[in-house]
Motif scaffolding. Sequence first.
Motif, PDB file in Angstrom:
ATOM      1  N   PRO A  26      -4.195   1.628   8.346  1.00  9.71           N
ATOM      2  CA  PRO A  26      -4.116   3.019   8.826  1.00  9.71           C
ATOM      3  C   PRO A  26      -2.797   3.276   9.545  1.00  9.71           C
ATOM      4  CG  PRO A  26      -6.244   2.052   9.350  1.00  9.71           C
ATOM      5  CD  PRO A  26      -5.387   0.926   8.858  1.00  9.71           C
ATOM      6  N   GLY A  27      -2.175   4.391   9.270  1.00 10.94           N
ATOM      7  CA  GLY A  27      -0.899   4.721   9.891  1.00 10.94           C
ATOM      8  C   GLY A  27       0.014   5.409   8.896  1.00 10.94           C
ATOM      9  N   THR A  28       1.310   5.477   9.228  1.00 10.74           N
ATOM     10  CA  THR A  28       2.232   6.222   8.364  1.00 10.74           C
ATOM     11  C   THR A  28       3.559   5.520   8.115  1.00 10.74           C
ATOM     12  OG1 THR A  28       3.100   7.402  10.304  1.00 10.74           O
ATOM     13  CG2 THR A  28       1.295   8.465   9.061  1.00 10.74           C
ATOM     14  N   LYS A  29       3.824   4.363   8.720  1.00 11.73           N
ATOM     15  CA  LYS A  29       5.164   3.770   8.643  1.00 11.73           C
ATOM     16  C   LYS A  29       5.230   2.620   7.647  1.00 11.73           C
ATOM     17  CE  LYS A  29       6.811   5.130  13.211  1.00 11.73           C
ATOM     18  NZ  LYS A  29       7.486   4.689  14.443  1.00 11.73           N
ATOM     19  N   PHE A  30       6.475   2.212   7.359  1.00  4.25           N
ATOM     20  CA  PHE A  30       6.758   1.115   6.421  1.00  4.25           C
ATOM     21  C   PHE A  30       7.508   0.037   7.198  1.00  4.25           C
ATOM     22  CE2 PHE A  30       9.438  -1.093   3.340  1.00  4.25           C
ATOM     23  CZ  PHE A  30       8.561  -1.316   2.271  1.00  4.25           C
ATOM     24  N   TYR A  44      12.683   0.512   0.921  1.00 12.58           N
ATOM     25  CA  TYR A  44      11.647   1.556   0.969  1.00 12.58           C
ATOM     26  C   TYR A  44      12.073   2.789   0.169  1.00 12.58           C
ATOM     27  CZ  TYR A  44       8.801   5.391   2.731  1.00 12.58           C
ATOM     28  OH  TYR A  44       7.977   6.491   2.816  1.00 12.58           O
ATOM     29  N   GLU A  48      10.239   4.006  -3.208  1.00  9.70           N
ATOM     30  CA  GLU A  48       9.544   5.300  -3.202  1.00  9.70           C
ATOM     31  C   GLU A  48      10.030   6.177  -4.357  1.00  9.70           C
ATOM     32  OE1 GLU A  48       8.295   8.617   0.093  1.00  9.70           O
ATOM     33  OE2 GLU A  48      10.412   8.032   0.029  1.00  9.70           O
ATOM     34  N   ARG A  57       2.758   6.288  -7.033  1.00 13.91           N
ATOM     35  CA  ARG A  57       2.983   6.916  -5.725  1.00 13.91           C
ATOM     36  C   ARG A  57       3.134   5.857  -4.638  1.00 13.91           C
ATOM     37  NH1 ARG A  57      -1.693   6.224  -3.020  1.00 13.91           N
ATOM     38  NH2 ARG A  57      -3.565   5.811  -4.283  1.00 13.91           N
ATOM     39  N   ARG A  60       0.575   6.860   1.466  1.00  8.59           N
ATOM     40  CA  ARG A  60       0.858   7.576   2.715  1.00  8.59           C
ATOM     41  C   ARG A  60       0.066   6.943   3.857  1.00  8.59           C
ATOM     42  NH1 ARG A  60       5.531   9.025   1.533  1.00  8.59           N
ATOM     43  NH2 ARG A  60       5.671  10.278  -0.353  1.00  8.59           N
ATOM     44  N   GLN A  61       0.199   5.630   3.941  1.00  7.33           N
ATOM     45  CA  GLN A  61      -0.429   4.861   5.008  1.00  7.33           C
ATOM     46  C   GLN A  61       0.601   3.871   5.524  1.00  7.33           C
ATOM     47  OE1 GLN A  61      -3.642   4.033   1.997  1.00  7.33           O
ATOM     48  NE2 GLN A  61      -4.876   3.830   3.855  1.00  7.33           N
ATOM     49  N   GLN A  62       0.216   3.086   6.520  1.00  8.63           N
ATOM     50  CA  GLN A  62       1.136   2.078   7.041  1.00  8.63           C
ATOM     51  C   GLN A  62       1.193   0.891   6.075  1.00  8.63           C
ATOM     52  OE1 GLN A  62       1.468   1.067  11.335  1.00  8.63           O
ATOM     53  NE2 GLN A  62       0.695  -0.927  10.713  1.00  8.63           N
ATOM     54  N   SER A  91      -2.359  -1.014  -3.006  1.00  4.69           N
ATOM     55  CA  SER A  91      -2.908   0.350  -2.971  1.00  4.69           C
ATOM     56  C   SER A  91      -3.863   0.617  -4.132  1.00  4.69           C
ATOM     57  CB  SER A  91      -1.763   1.368  -2.988  1.00  4.69           C
ATOM     58  OG  SER A  91      -0.967   1.216  -4.162  1.00  4.69           O
TER      59      SER A  91
END
Length: 512
Positions: A26-30, A44, A48, A57, A60-62, A91
């Motif tokens: 859970p989260g948003t960073k790489f 990254y 992407e 894709r 959109r999580q950590q 994913s």
Amino acid sequence: MLVKTFGSAVYGIQAITITVEVNILPGTKFFVVGLPDVAIKESYFRIESALKSTDYRMPRQQVVVNMAPADIRKEGSAYDLTIAIGVLAASGQIEAENLDKYLIMGELSLDGSLQPIKGALPIAIQARKEKYKGFILPSQNAREAAIVNDLDVYGVDNIKQVADFFNGTGTLQKEEVNTREEFFDTLSNYENDFSDVKGQENIKRALEIAAAGGHNVILIGPPGAGKTMLAKRLPSILPPLTLHESLETTKIHSVAGKLSAADSLVTRRPFRSPHHTISDVALVGGGSNPQPGEISLAHNGVLFLDELPEFKRTALEVMRQPLEERRVTISRARFTVDYPATFMLVASMNPCPCGYYNHPEKECICPPGTVQKYLSKISGPLLDRIDLHVEVTPVDFSELSSDRKAEASDLIRERVIRARDKQIERFGNNNDLHANAQMSPQMVRDVCKISAAGQTLLKKAMEKLGLSARAYDRILKVSRTIADLAGSDEILLEHLAEAIHFRSLDREGWAG
């Protein structure tokens, strides 16, 4: 979901397998951890864009990427594909079932296509050693990796092909290379041949001796006398590479990124001719991310230094140890790498700045003292390590205009191979020795025995020319090679005299 993919890091000419662990939380960073360099941290953005261009894709999580072992520095963009496939599997966009059976390497472009990598051959060798089923890499590198047998090598053009392969919706074409056929087909194909050289029989004789014993040579003479022309033809009379030497040389060129997409094996002896403005590091190897230098790229071949006094003195002096040790050791705080450097040094130079000192027809215009100052740019210790000193004189018109065909390289090579065969038989129990020039001082005493008359001749030469102890050993090595060429088991007086003749530039004040 935690997924593991596998890549490789190259240190020196050896590879170390890198495990790339990808976990989505859970989260948003790489995040990329495990001592990555800037190129890996920037992956990254390439990943992407590449995924978006191929209808996949970026989650959109950590995304946490760990590159193990974490104490080894990872460098370069070749891990893009390894990380991207890990992200797709973690994913749930591709199946992760068979990922542990393959080593995956490649640099991604923004459109999902793949760029070539360096070091494909040592990576493939390590993959086979660790029992991986296959190696997936850019198609430009597939041929060099495919020379490793018992390993399935798949060359791919884009990331979609790899994703479809693991999903079972696509297949990859296995690259096939017949190593031995490839090796023997191009083994002796040289563009330059000694039959092109008019006259200069004494220089050809010196180069034949050098090739037969693996000796270093310096050619000194005026401009246009044929020094460069002769040096370029030296590889054509050297014994053909063995398959082991070919693989070892190919590994170095692979690590340096010098192999084209059409290449699989280096089958001809290298000939490297760096410009005299070359830096110390470029010549011997090194840098923050150590790379092989010119002396390692010339491994099992010839390093030609044209206009030797024009090279920086520091660049020449760093060659002294590699000439003796036949390897280069590059040390950093965290690691040390070794590059092999068994090469023949062939140097050429003019006798003075204007080039016409001692010329039979043209007058030297250099001021007094300039000649000696010019020649003294080459240090005594370096000159000591060069076995044959050859004075090259201009070719006269009658020889240049003659229709007589000069001796071809093939005929000279046959004599060289016979001499080398005697040396291989002599050093049969020592795998590190292949030529007379590589003998240790103790072996010189054991192998190069001379008569009492020979001892007297050598003593007089030592006293008259002011030769060093190293030069004494070099004379004995060269005389042993001359005897091998003559098919003689003993070193005779004429062999010793010819060897001494090739040390004439060793004396103090050798300008005249």
